[in-house]
Design an enzyme around this catalytic site. Sequence first.
Site, short mmCIF file in Angstrom:
data_model
loop_
_atom_site.label_atom_id
_atom_site.label_comp_id
_atom_site.label_asym_id
_atom_site.label_seq_id
_atom_site.Cartn_x
_atom_site.Cartn_y
_atom_site.Cartn_z
N ASP A 212 -29.85 44.97 26.85
CA ASP A 212 -30.86 45.81 26.20
C ASP A 212 -30.29 46.51 24.98
OD1 ASP A 212 -32.50 45.01 28.20
OD2 ASP A 212 -32.96 47.01 28.96
N CYS B 58 -22.09 46.16 30.23
CA CYS B 58 -22.65 46.53 31.53
C CYS B 58 -22.26 45.53 32.62
CB CYS B 58 -24.17 46.61 31.46
SG CYS B 58 -24.82 47.67 30.15
N SER C 105 -36.96 53.32 26.28
CA SER C 105 -35.68 53.22 26.96
C SER C 105 -35.46 54.43 27.85
CB SER C 105 -34.57 53.13 25.91
OG SER C 105 -33.31 53.42 26.47
N GLU D 232 -38.69 48.01 24.39
CA GLU D 232 -38.35 49.44 24.45
C GLU D 232 -38.20 49.99 23.04
OE1 GLU D 232 -34.86 49.92 26.81
OE2 GLU D 232 -35.84 49.33 28.67
N CYS E 25 -26.82 45.73 33.88
CA CYS E 25 -27.77 46.18 32.87
C CYS E 25 -29.16 46.38 33.50
CB CYS E 25 -27.82 45.19 31.70
SG CYS E 25 -28.51 45.89 30.18
N ASP E 26 -30.03 47.03 32.74
CA ASP E 26 -31.27 47.60 33.27
C ASP E 26 -32.12 46.68 34.13
OD1 ASP E 26 -30.34 49.47 31.51
OD2 ASP E 26 -32.20 49.70 30.40
N LYS E 27 -32.40 45.47 33.64
CA LYS E 27 -33.37 44.61 34.33
C LYS E 27 -32.75 43.85 35.49
CE LYS E 27 -35.91 46.22 31.20
NZ LYS E 27 -34.83 46.88 30.48
#
Length: 558
Positions: free
Chosen positions: A82, A50, A471, A445, A123-125
């Site tokens: 993640d 990512c 997730s 998650e 990435c997500d965070k």
Amino acid sequence: MKNKKFSSFVTNGLDKAPNRAMLRAVGFSNPDFNKPIVGIASTWAMVTPCNMHINLLADHAAKGANTNGGKSIIFNTITVSDGISMGTPGMKYSLISREVIADSIETVSAAEGFDGIITIGGCDKNMPGCLIGMARLNRPSIFIYGGSIMPGKHKNKPIDVVSVFEAVGSYSNKQISKKELEDIEKSAIPGPGSCGGMYTANTMASAIEALGMSMPGSSTQIAISPNKKKDCLDSGKALINLIKKNIKPRDIMTKKAFENAITVTIALGGSTNAVLHLIAMASAANVKITIDDFTRIGKKVPVLADLKPSGTHVMAKFCQIGGLPPLLKRLLDNNLLHGDCLTVTGKTMKENLKNVKDNLGNKIIRDVSNPIKKDSHLVILKGNISPDGAVAKISGKEGLVFEGRAIVFNSEEECMEAILKRKIKKGHVIVIRYEGPRGGPGMREMLAPTSAIMGQGLGSDVAFITDGRFSGGTHGFVVGHITPEAFDGGIISIIKNNDSIKIDSSKRVLEVKITKKEILTRQKKWKKPSQKHLTGAIYKYSALVSSASTGAITDGKN
């Protein structure tokens, strides 16, 4: 000096000769000391695909700022993966990383006197972390999304990381061979970019663009595409404009702008994590957004996107047909967006969309008159299990009501072991507890167990509830973010095997069918788990973090 509201304290005056001497060593020349200094926070790292290309994007953003009258300084934050940490103890650090990213952006930018800030996340965070940091600082800022990954391919069908998680379940159920599982593993991730469905990364990128904090189209570009390079150059130029006009994040991140972000999250069928992150971002901007706002807005906003995980198509397809701007146009034309909200272009949302054509068609993105679901898939549930709220993801394919018998686990690992041993049966409500923000700690998650259930073909026959998270890749009848969490003595802590649990998304209720007397009896016997073993970052997080219903924030506002 004009346009140097913060950096003038670092660069101007005879007494700042030592400061300038240090800056000369990192590339400053005499003219640069009269320019606004732009901090560029790169979340680059080789720990995840990512983010593996974000250093290159940071260089392009720096060029955009430097060629338009600014002087850029690139610095790094951390990131965690993640996808790699999923299903492991390391996943406890995923949500913690959001706070570390926000803290590091705030710390470096404030310490070094940056006049404006560009952040780049993958990435997500990364994304909410970047926005929280920028909102705290409230200096002219722009977010750039690292972009989505191209899909992998298996048997001429597009696949992604979630396909691998589901393949694990299929293998455990003897539906595929070990060789096919390995083939899927090798083919799913072809290069740089964030996971390729409407998972958390793409959800948050889209929400941030709808919020007005990234350039038009930034959220729906392929990571390795030429237009992502252009996005970075344009963002550098646009930031200098924001500095000149003194347009700051809190001028953009208003209540109405957050309502736009929630609207787009719903229309795209986005991740449950958006609830947690948008509340946290709003708190950093001193805007009051609660879980009840998701219910209010969700009653009138339909789900339009047929995208994975609940739908059919990958993110790359959405990018190919035009991406987010035409969807924003469609929503605006149907009076579902606030068009008067300011954005990082210096123009309003309506002005940005003036010449945008809605050529999306009605296949990947449905027309408002023909939605996939007429109201939100994100359903806030309350009841005796979650008096302070829980977040369900109900696409409509699972039905609206599920009632079954509890099968209880005190960790994700316990649950996963039971799934792979095929102990989960039709009609079970899987309860995973002590995975909340404080109790986990870190609110892991649950993609591994939900995907394994899907792979075993039980997706429509069981439900999940947890005080942890799910997730963005999770689909099925799932309820997360249960508050109060088990560690705080929430009712989820006293649920026993075979208790009857009912999830009713139409009435927005989550309840265990035991008497108040029985609840009190069990609560008297419950003991709070010890956390004396915790140290370092995870200890500090557990001590500071608020409940999931208030965004799991750590800055003392709740």
